[in-house]
Design a protein around this motif. Sequence first.
Motif, PDB file in Angstrom:
ATOM      1  N   CYS A   1       1.173 -29.646 -23.650  1.00 27.12           N
ATOM      2  CA  CYS A   1       0.593 -30.885 -23.119  1.00 27.12           C
ATOM      3  C   CYS A   1      -0.853 -31.020 -23.579  1.00 27.12           C
ATOM      4  O   CYS A   1      -1.669 -30.120 -23.384  1.00 27.12           O
ATOM      5  CB  CYS A   1       0.666 -30.879 -21.597  1.00 27.12           C
ATOM      6  SG  CYS A   1      -0.142 -32.300 -20.820  1.00 27.12           S
ATOM      7  N   GLY A   2      -1.186 -32.174 -24.180  1.00 24.69           N
ATOM      8  CA  GLY A   2      -2.541 -32.377 -24.671  1.00 24.69           C
ATOM      9  C   GLY A   2      -3.574 -32.443 -23.568  1.00 24.69           C
ATOM     10  O   GLY A   2      -4.757 -32.172 -23.797  1.00 24.69           O
ATOM     11  N   PHE A   3      -3.140 -32.784 -22.349  1.00 25.69           N
ATOM     12  CA  PHE A   3      -4.064 -32.909 -21.227  1.00 25.69           C
ATOM     13  C   PHE A   3      -4.277 -31.571 -20.510  1.00 25.69           C
ATOM     14  O   PHE A   3      -5.116 -31.481 -19.607  1.00 25.69           O
ATOM     15  CB  PHE A   3      -3.532 -33.958 -20.239  1.00 25.69           C
ATOM     16  CG  PHE A   3      -4.493 -34.343 -19.154  1.00 25.69           C
ATOM     17  CD1 PHE A   3      -5.711 -34.933 -19.447  1.00 25.69           C
ATOM     18  CD2 PHE A   3      -4.177 -34.118 -17.817  1.00 25.69           C
ATOM     19  CE1 PHE A   3      -6.603 -35.287 -18.438  1.00 25.69           C
ATOM     20  CE2 PHE A   3      -5.052 -34.464 -16.806  1.00 25.69           C
ATOM     21  CZ  PHE A   3      -6.272 -35.058 -17.127  1.00 25.69           C
ATOM     22  N   ARG A   4      -3.526 -30.552 -20.888  1.00 25.32           N
ATOM     23  CA  ARG A   4      -3.548 -29.268 -20.183  1.00 25.32           C
ATOM     24  C   ARG A   4      -4.948 -28.697 -19.984  1.00 25.32           C
ATOM     25  O   ARG A   4      -5.282 -28.260 -18.869  1.00 25.32           O
ATOM     26  CB  ARG A   4      -2.662 -28.261 -20.941  1.00 25.32           C
ATOM     27  CG  ARG A   4      -2.661 -26.856 -20.367  1.00 25.32           C
ATOM     28  CD  ARG A   4      -1.653 -25.983 -21.104  1.00 25.32           C
ATOM     29  NE  ARG A   4      -1.850 -25.995 -22.538  1.00 25.32           N
ATOM     30  CZ  ARG A   4      -2.742 -25.236 -23.175  1.00 25.32           C
ATOM     31  NH1 ARG A   4      -3.524 -24.418 -22.495  1.00 25.32           N
ATOM     32  NH2 ARG A   4      -2.860 -25.294 -24.487  1.00 25.32           N
TER      33      ARG A   4
ATOM     34  N   GLY B   1      -3.214 -39.160 -28.748  1.00 25.24           N
ATOM     35  CA  GLY B   1      -2.212 -39.557 -29.722  1.00 25.24           C
ATOM     36  C   GLY B   1      -0.797 -39.639 -29.214  1.00 25.24           C
ATOM     37  O   GLY B   1       0.122 -39.951 -29.974  1.00 25.24           O
ATOM     38  N   ARG B   2      -0.571 -39.375 -27.909  1.00 27.77           N
ATOM     39  CA  ARG B   2       0.776 -39.392 -27.357  1.00 27.77           C
ATOM     40  C   ARG B   2       0.855 -40.337 -26.156  1.00 27.77           C
ATOM     41  O   ARG B   2      -0.137 -40.515 -25.446  1.00 27.77           O
ATOM     42  CB  ARG B   2       1.213 -37.992 -26.909  1.00 27.77           C
ATOM     43  CG  ARG B   2       1.217 -36.960 -28.015  1.00 27.77           C
ATOM     44  CD  ARG B   2       1.548 -35.590 -27.433  1.00 27.77           C
ATOM     45  NE  ARG B   2       1.407 -34.526 -28.425  1.00 27.77           N
ATOM     46  CZ  ARG B   2       1.464 -33.231 -28.134  1.00 27.77           C
ATOM     47  NH1 ARG B   2       1.632 -32.843 -26.873  1.00 27.77           N
ATOM     48  NH2 ARG B   2       1.330 -32.324 -29.082  1.00 27.77           N
ATOM     49  N   ILE B   3       2.036 -40.879 -25.911  1.00 26.28           N
ATOM     50  CA  ILE B   3       2.280 -41.650 -24.694  1.00 26.28           C
ATOM     51  C   ILE B   3       2.588 -40.652 -23.583  1.00 26.28           C
ATOM     52  O   ILE B   3       3.531 -39.857 -23.704  1.00 26.28           O
ATOM     53  CB  ILE B   3       3.452 -42.629 -24.859  1.00 26.28           C
ATOM     54  CG1 ILE B   3       3.197 -43.605 -26.010  1.00 26.28           C
ATOM     55  CG2 ILE B   3       3.689 -43.394 -23.559  1.00 26.28           C
ATOM     56  CD1 ILE B   3       2.018 -44.516 -25.815  1.00 26.28           C
TER      57      ILE B   3
ATOM     58  N   GLY C   1     -10.017 -31.092 -42.048  1.00 22.62           N
ATOM     59  CA  GLY C   1      -8.569 -30.984 -42.117  1.00 22.62           C
ATOM     60  C   GLY C   1      -7.894 -32.325 -41.921  1.00 22.62           C
ATOM     61  O   GLY C   1      -8.418 -33.360 -42.330  1.00 22.62           O
ATOM     62  N   ARG C   2      -6.743 -32.316 -41.286  1.00 25.14           N
ATOM     63  CA  ARG C   2      -5.972 -33.535 -41.063  1.00 25.14           C
ATOM     64  C   ARG C   2      -5.966 -33.867 -39.575  1.00 25.14           C
ATOM     65  O   ARG C   2      -5.452 -33.107 -38.763  1.00 25.14           O
ATOM     66  CB  ARG C   2      -4.555 -33.362 -41.598  1.00 25.14           C
ATOM     67  CG  ARG C   2      -3.735 -34.636 -41.606  1.00 25.14           C
ATOM     68  CD  ARG C   2      -2.488 -34.498 -42.438  1.00 25.14           C
ATOM     69  NE  ARG C   2      -2.791 -34.457 -43.874  1.00 25.14           N
ATOM     70  CZ  ARG C   2      -1.868 -34.396 -44.821  1.00 25.14           C
ATOM     71  NH1 ARG C   2      -0.592 -34.339 -44.497  1.00 25.14           N
ATOM     72  NH2 ARG C   2      -2.225 -34.370 -46.094  1.00 25.14           N
ATOM     73  N   LEU C   3      -6.535 -35.013 -39.238  1.00 25.29           N
ATOM     74  CA  LEU C   3      -6.693 -35.428 -37.847  1.00 25.29           C
ATOM     75  C   LEU C   3      -5.454 -36.178 -37.368  1.00 25.29           C
ATOM     76  O   LEU C   3      -5.101 -37.222 -37.914  1.00 25.29           O
ATOM     77  CB  LEU C   3      -7.921 -36.325 -37.708  1.00 25.29           C
ATOM     78  CG  LEU C   3      -8.252 -36.845 -36.308  1.00 25.29           C
ATOM     79  CD1 LEU C   3      -8.733 -35.702 -35.426  1.00 25.29           C
ATOM     80  CD2 LEU C   3      -9.308 -37.941 -36.385  1.00 25.29           C
TER      81      LEU C   3
ATOM     82  N   GLY D   1     -11.104 -33.237 -32.493  1.00 24.72           N
ATOM     83  CA  GLY D   1     -11.013 -32.602 -33.799  1.00 24.72           C
ATOM     84  C   GLY D   1      -9.587 -32.457 -34.287  1.00 24.72           C
ATOM     85  O   GLY D   1      -8.644 -32.965 -33.674  1.00 24.72           O
ATOM     86  N   VAL D   2      -9.417 -31.758 -35.401  1.00 24.99           N
ATOM     87  CA  VAL D   2      -8.086 -31.592 -35.970  1.00 24.99           C
ATOM     88  C   VAL D   2      -7.242 -30.615 -35.164  1.00 24.99           C
ATOM     89  O   VAL D   2      -6.010 -30.663 -35.187  1.00 24.99           O
ATOM     90  CB  VAL D   2      -8.178 -31.118 -37.439  1.00 24.99           C
ATOM     91  CG1 VAL D   2      -8.892 -32.166 -38.282  1.00 24.99           C
ATOM     92  CG2 VAL D   2      -8.900 -29.781 -37.550  1.00 24.99           C
ATOM     93  N   GLU D   3      -7.893 -29.708 -34.421  1.00 27.60           N
ATOM     94  CA  GLU D   3      -7.160 -28.750 -33.605  1.00 27.60           C
ATOM     95  C   GLU D   3      -6.818 -29.370 -32.259  1.00 27.60           C
ATOM     96  O   GLU D   3      -7.684 -29.864 -31.555  1.00 27.60           O
ATOM     97  CB  GLU D   3      -7.993 -27.478 -33.395  1.00 27.60           C
ATOM     98  CG  GLU D   3      -8.288 -26.704 -34.688  1.00 27.60           C
ATOM     99  CD  GLU D   3      -7.031 -26.177 -35.344  1.00 27.60           C
ATOM    100  OE1 GLU D   3      -6.067 -25.866 -34.604  1.00 27.60           O
ATOM    101  OE2 GLU D   3      -6.998 -26.079 -36.586  1.00 27.60           O
ATOM    102  N   ARG D   4      -5.560 -29.348 -31.909  1.00 30.41           N
ATOM    103  CA  ARG D   4      -5.108 -29.886 -30.640  1.00 30.41           C
ATOM    104  C   ARG D   4      -4.471 -28.773 -29.805  1.00 30.41           C
ATOM    105  O   ARG D   4      -3.852 -27.851 -30.357  1.00 30.41           O
ATOM    106  CB  ARG D   4      -4.083 -31.015 -30.860  1.00 30.41           C
ATOM    107  CG  ARG D   4      -4.666 -32.216 -31.626  1.00 30.41           C
ATOM    108  CD  ARG D   4      -5.789 -32.878 -30.830  1.00 30.41           C
ATOM    109  NE  ARG D   4      -6.561 -33.826 -31.589  1.00 30.41           N
ATOM    110  CZ  ARG D   4      -6.359 -35.130 -31.598  1.00 30.41           C
ATOM    111  NH1 ARG D   4      -5.357 -35.646 -30.895  1.00 30.41           N
ATOM    112  NH2 ARG D   4      -7.143 -35.928 -32.290  1.00 30.41           N
TER     113      ARG D   4
END
Length: 338
Positions: free
Chosen positions: A289-292, A234-236, A22-24, A282-285
């Motif tokens: 919050c990405g750190f959750r 990918g985020r600050i 997919g799209r990363l 992977g493409v799934e995030r």
Amino acid sequence: MTPPEAVLEVRDLSVQFDVPTGRLPAVDGVDLTLRKGEILALVGESGSGKSALAMSLVGLNRGPRTHISGSAYFRGRELVGASERELRKVRGKDVTVVFQDALAALNPLHRAGAQVAETIRAHTDVPRTMAANRAVELLAEVGIAGPTRAARAYPHQLSGGMRQRVMIAMGLANDPAVLIADEPTTALDVTIQAQVLTLLKRVQREHGTSVLLITHDLGVVAEVADRVAVMYAGRIVEQGTRDEVLFDPQHPYTMGLLGSVPPLDGPVPERLPTIPGSPPSGVERPSGCGFRPRCAFAHDGCLERPVLRRRYGGTDHLDACVLSEKTRLRARAAGADA
């Protein structure tokens, strides 16, 4: 006191790569400001999007499978939407890059001095002899002993530290406003690392150059950075002055990074705290919050995408965490360790 003017302003920058699944999303809506004459350290684990962000600023990761959106203004000039022709006028002159692997970045078939001289002639109309003499002067400025001899050497004939200095000389060849240093001390021994860092500080001080320093080494950050931006998935997730981020961290991810660094004094623990799990690759995030998924203190409020803003830190200390102040203190005491 009024902060220095912004040299580079990044707004809502996203970088995505097409992969078989997919799209990363390598960079996901980043806002960042680099001020005149400062060293801004961009910190995070491998794969957090640091290099993808930096390379997109100068168009070095463009391609049919790359999707870049948002804005990056260099002194009011848009870089993200600029044509390759326009970028060539900026890249190597106003904004330059020092890569982490100097041996791979330098052309093995050309002498070091010739490559520095070529960088000069690419943006200025000077005779070859003058460019060659200036190249030797630049090699001397970056601390290479015997610059004339080094200018005649091929990259493989130079040590790792000397090759990195050649890269910095190329970066300084046209007196740039912005120097992007992508892991400049990787694979160098401790003594050479210290010399390269001292050189970057001198470049900042004497030339007034703004430096975007990409690293995962918090020791490097403590040594040279004025401000720090912590990047995750990918985020600050946190941003502030060096002292704010290192001594008053507000995001559990930053706390985890700092907790994994061995202490300089006092008893050495048998085992350093670690952050459980692995960063998303992977493409799934994860939603919100990405750190959750890796945070021991996550709750339902973390399902919403957090906004980077001031919460409990200093005036310019921003974070992207919705935890209460009390919970943050618990996270800090635990080293963000599950």
